[in-house]
Structures are given as structure tokens and as C-alpha cells.
Design an enzyme around this catalytic site. Structure first.
Site, mmCIF file in Angstrom:
data_model
loop_
_atom_site.group_PDB
_atom_site.id
_atom_site.type_symbol
_atom_site.label_atom_id
_atom_site.label_comp_id
_atom_site.label_asym_id
_atom_site.label_seq_id
_atom_site.Cartn_x
_atom_site.Cartn_y
_atom_site.Cartn_z
ATOM 1 N N CYS A 102 0.830 -1.214 0.000
ATOM 2 C CA CYS A 102 0.000 0.000 0.000
ATOM 3 C C CYS A 102 0.866 1.266 0.000
ATOM 4 C CB CYS A 102 -0.987 -0.029 1.172
ATOM 5 S SG CYS A 102 -2.364 1.115 0.960
ATOM 6 N N HIS A 108 -2.996 -5.484 1.495
ATOM 7 C CA HIS A 108 -2.320 -5.692 2.786
ATOM 8 C C HIS A 108 -2.339 -7.156 3.217
ATOM 9 C CE1 HIS A 108 -2.128 -1.370 3.917
ATOM 10 N NE2 HIS A 108 -3.309 -1.272 3.332
ATOM 11 N N GLU A 130 -0.502 -8.473 5.251
ATOM 12 C CA GLU A 130 -0.152 -8.500 6.681
ATOM 13 C C GLU A 130 -1.385 -8.446 7.576
ATOM 14 O OE1 GLU A 130 0.280 -5.955 4.659
ATOM 15 O OE2 GLU A 130 -0.183 -4.056 5.656
#
Lengths: 318, 196
Positions: free
Chosen positions: B81, B175, B177
Site C-alpha cells: 500500500c 495488505h 499482513e
């Protein structure tokens, strides 16, 4: 208590739905998208602004987001009267002026103000005790919105009640508009202390703890396991200096809201940039010392114990 | 051989989630905020966050030039991002004073998918990531507006490139994560091992 809406972030983070049976149509407004937005703000400073010009100053100083307001809390205190959601034109002007996220406040329990803010396309709604509460019993059902919400809390039970209602981010309440950080410190220490005590309990004790906290058992169990809230925790209320911001981070805040502290000071642009730097290097006193030089005058503070009870915002909400 | 040390640029953003994902993928993750810490890592993740903030802090604390030098010297870097924006050679309508590290021959459009109300999740196939699509979490996400010959698009969503690889550099508009699925981070950890 809206138990049917609670879920654990282990479910949010589960990959089970991710790989094989993932829907092909995009899903908006999921808990992961709402909470994940707040994760992107961590380590940052969110600044109250009342004009597009202030919003640009905040963005140039490195703010991660701005809170669009008609009056900063210090002026709400001074002017008195009913404090409401900001004018839509004023919010539009700020949204146009910057590329960083824009937040705005609705009154506690004012569903329609929140609906209007969502329709205006703000990125986060703060259901805020700084405005005059619209409902003395109920907060807004935040699950019903695509736009994520941040809510204030003074202790863990209050934080978990807001999360049960759908808040995707929590902040300390502090005592907004005073330039006095003492209440934010009290709330942060209380929330962290409450979490520490939960960590020490065994499974049998968590049921009674949930009852004492007046919070859903599933969330209490989750916090006991995680050792932190399942959503991002920021500090708010009374931060006026870079050292204040660094203090809140050392006490466990993952980022900082600054309200009146910037634009009620002598040199807002310099002070704003200094608070951003001190928030990142909160554990490095040399950096905090460095950025604290030459800032001009800080906002004049108010001692909380001189505030009449009716003017204490932290006691609004429950 | 000891596990390579992968830094996570810890100026602002979802640092903890990247550290957890790297650890989950078997790598050793360390936060990086200073030039000396940058010099000690074998790879770097630039996390999600606010790209204007990360850019300003990197400039203010003397990290931007060292970052560019290490990227030129072949340091493996993964950006998600805001990190993708930082790795782009060029961004459309940057804010005043917004600098990127660069390295990937692409032009990125910030907030291309819209504001927070348009943020979404969707399954995305990523070339080089085995085991089916990953759950793409797009939060005020950018997309790749155009891509140069040196870079390769490895994922697309609705006709827009959303993940890119160029040599030791990797970028995603989404994302991973935030999902608990460490496959993209495992791919990057492999890239770091290969570069050592």
C-alpha cells in the site's frame, strides 16, 4: 449487550475464508477493512482542523489524518451551547483540500448525524463526548455502517462496550480542550492496567471479570489472550507538546489525537511537525528535546479540578 | 546459515502486523528507524500507513538517501500500500514535498480505489504465490497506472495491476499482513535469501 455482533479478531484474521472459498465480489465495510484502516494510522498524529487551510498545514506537517470540526474543543468550552456535527459544506471543503483521511464527529447516539457523515464520504466517524450527547442511554449501532467508528473510553469495560457496538478503533477520552494531559494519562493507565489484571486471571475467573467490566465475555477472553485491545488504541485529550505526545506513546497509546493543542498555539505548523516527529521517536529523548526547541507559545491550559462537573466531557458516555 | 534479518521501516504504519507476518514466514524481523539500523538488514519491508507521513519522516530523519542508495545496490524491498507508493519511480499528483524511494519502473495512482467507504476485500491471484488466491485487503488503496518494461505485473484486479515485481523489489496495493496468511511474506523472504 449486543452479543450476537461480537466476534474475535482471530476470526477476523482467519485465512480459512481467504484462500479457497473467497467471494469474487468485493466486500466493503468488513471488520477487517474497518479495523485495518486504523492499523494504517498507527504511530501517527491525527489533528483537529476547522478550515481547509489548517487541514493543509496539518498534512504538510505529516499528520496521518485530520478531524474536521467547526470549533476546536477549547472554543466549544468557551462558547458553550449545544455542540453538533459540523456543517457539510465545511467538511466537503476539508475533504477537497487534502489527500490524507478525513474524520468527523457525531454526537453520542445521534444515528442521523452518523448517517450524514457516511453519506458525505468521511473516512472515519468519531462518536464523540466532545459534542453534546443526543442520547443519554444508547450509543450508535456502529455495525450498521460501512464507515468505521472511533470511540472514547476511560477504562477497559467502556472500551469493550464500544467495540461490542462496532467501534473499530478506541481512544482515551482525556479532557479535550484543556491542554492538560492528566486525564488522558489516567485513562490510558486505567485501560492498560485493566488489561494487565485480566492477563493474570485463569479461565474460571474471566466470567466474573466480564460481569464486573460490564463487557461481553467473548471480548474479555480475547483481550486476556491478546494482552491488548483487538482494535487500535490511540490517546486523545489534552496533548499540547511533543513531550505530551511521546508520554502517551510510552504509556501504550499507538498514536495520538491532537485537538486544540496545535491551532491554539503560537506557531501551529512548527508545533504540528514537532509533535509528529516526537510521536515516531517517542522513546528517544534526544529527538524529543530537539523538536521541542523554538516552538513558540503552547496553548494556555486549564486545571481539571477547576472545571465544574457539567463541563467535564470525559464523564459523558458510559 | 542464520535466518536473514528483514527490517520493517518503523516510522509510521502497521509495523507490528508486518513483523508478525515475517516471523510467521520464518524470517527474523527488526524495526528500522535510523540509517544505522537500515545498514544492518538484508531486506526491508515498507509497511502500510500514510505515504505522505512516511515520506516526510524519512526525509526529516535522513533515511531517504540511504534508502535510495541501498535500493540501487540491490537491497530486496517489499512495500504494501503506502510501501508500494514509496517504491514507485513516479506517483500521479504527489502532495507538495512528497518524495519516493523509487526503484520500480511504474507510475502509481494514490487512493485509486476511492475513500474508506470504498475499501474492500477480494480474492486476488498472485503469480509466484502458490496455493490459490490470496485475500486482498484494499484500504484506500493505490493501483499501478502504468508499468515500464523492467517491471512485471504479478496480480490484477478489475483490469488494474495491483502487485508488481522488479528484480529484488516487490510491491502490493493490498495488505497481506492483515490476513494471517503469510504466503506473500514467504515469497519475499525467499527473495531476500536468494539475494544474499
Amino acid at each position: 449487550m449486543v452479543l450476537s455482533h461480537t466476534f474475535s479478531s482471530s476470526e477476523v484474521n482467519s485465512v480459512s475464508s481467504a484462500s479457497s472459498s473467497a467471494p469474487q465480489t468485493p466486500e466493503t465495510g468488513t471488520a477487517r477493512v474497518k479495523r485495518g484502516m486504523a492499523e494504517q494510522l498507527k504511530g501517527g498524529v491525527i489533528m483537529d482542523v476547522v478550515t481547509p487551510e489548517q487541514a493543509k498545514i496539518a498534512e504538510d506537517a505529516g499528520a496521518v489524518a485530520v478531524m474536521a470540526l467547526e470549533r476546536v474543543p477549547a472554543d466549544i468550552r468557551k462558547d458553550g451551547g449545544v455542540a453538533r456535527m459540523s456543517d457539510p459544506d465545511m467538511i466537503d471543503g476539508i475533504v477537497e483540500a487534502v489527500s490524507i483521511p478525513v474524520m468527523a464527529k457525531s454526537r453520542i447516539g445521534h444515528l442521523v448525524e452518523a448517517q450524514v457523515l457516511q453519506a458525505l464520504g468521511v473516512d472515519y466517524i468519531d462518536e464523540s463526548e466532545v459534542l453534546t450527547p443526543a442520547d443519554e442511554v444508547n450509543h450508535t449501532d456502529k455495525w450498521a455502517f460501512t464507515t468505521p467508528f472511533v470511540c472514547g473510553a476511560t477504562n477497559l469495560g467502556e472500551a469493550l462496550r464500544r467495540i461490542a457496538e462496532g467501534a473499530a478503533m478506541i481512544r482515551s477520552k482525556g479532557e479535550a480542550g484543556t491542554g492538560n494531559v492528566v486525564e488522558a494519562v489516567r485513562h490510558l493507565r486505567r485501560i492498560k492496567g485493566d488489561i494487565g489484571r485480566l492477563r493474570a486471571l485463569d479461565n474460571n475467573e474471566l466470567f466474573a471479570a466480564a460481569k464486573e467490566l460490564r463487557a461481553p465475555y467473548e471480548l474479555v477472553r480475547e483481550v486476556a489472550g491478546l494482552g491488548r485491545l483487538p482494535v487500535v488504541l490511540f490517546s486523545a485529550g489534552g496533548v499540547a507538546t511533543p513531550a505530551d505526545a511521546a508520554l502517551m506513546r510510552q504509556l501504550g497509546a499507538e498514536g495520538v489525537f491532537v485537538g486544540s493543542g496545535i491551532f491554539k498555539s503560537g506557531d501551529p505548523a512548527t508545533r504540528a511537525a514537532a509533535i509528529v516527529k516526537a510521536t515516531t521517536f517517542y522513546d528517544d529523548p534526544k529527538v524529543v528535546a530537539d523538536v521541542s526547541r523554538g516552538l513558540g507559545e503552547a496553548m494556555v491550559g486549564i486545571n481539571i479540578d477547576t472545571l465544574p462537573e457539567a463541563e467535564r466531557y470525559a464523564e459523558r458516555g458510559w | 546459515m542464520t535466518a536473514p534479518a528483514i527490517g520493517v521501516l518503523a516510522l509510521q504504519g502497521d509495523v507490528r502486523e508486518h513483523v508478525a507476518a515475517l516471523t510467521g514466514a520464518g524470517a527474523r524481523a527488526v524495526p528500522v528507524r535510523r540509517p544505522g539500523e537500515l545498514a544492518a538488514v538484508d531486506g526491508l519491508v515498507i509497511p502500510g500507513g500514510e505515504s505522505t507521513t512516511i515520506s516526510k519522516l524519512a526525509t526529516a530523519f535522513g533515511l531517504l538517501e540511504p534508502l535510495r542508495e541501498r535500493v540501487r545496490a540491490g537491497l530486496p524491498v517489499y512495500g504494501s500500500c503506502a510501501g508500494m507508493i514509496m517504491l514507485a519511480d513516479k506517483i500521479l499528483d504527489p502532495r507538495s514535498g512528497q518524495e519516493t524511494v523509487g526503484g520500480i519502473d511504474m507510475i502509481v495512482r494514490r487512493n485509486a480505489f476511492g475513500r474508506q467507504n470504498e475499501s474492500f476485500e477480494a480474492a486476488v491471484e498472485v503469480a509466484g504465490v502458490p496455493g490459490g488466491p490470496v485475500q486482498g485487503v484494499f484500504i484506500r488503496a493505490p493501483w499501478v497506472e502504468s508499468i515500464g518494461a523492467a517491471a512485471e505485473s504479478i496480480a490484477a484486479y478489475e483490469g488494474h495491476s495491483v502487485a508488481v515485481r522488479q528484480g529484488p523489489l516487490l510491491a502490493t496495493a493490498f495488505h497481506p499482513e492483515l490476513t494471517g496468511d503469510h504466503r506473500v511474506h514467504a515469497l519475499f523472504a525467499d527473495m531476500v535469501r536468494a539475494a544474499r
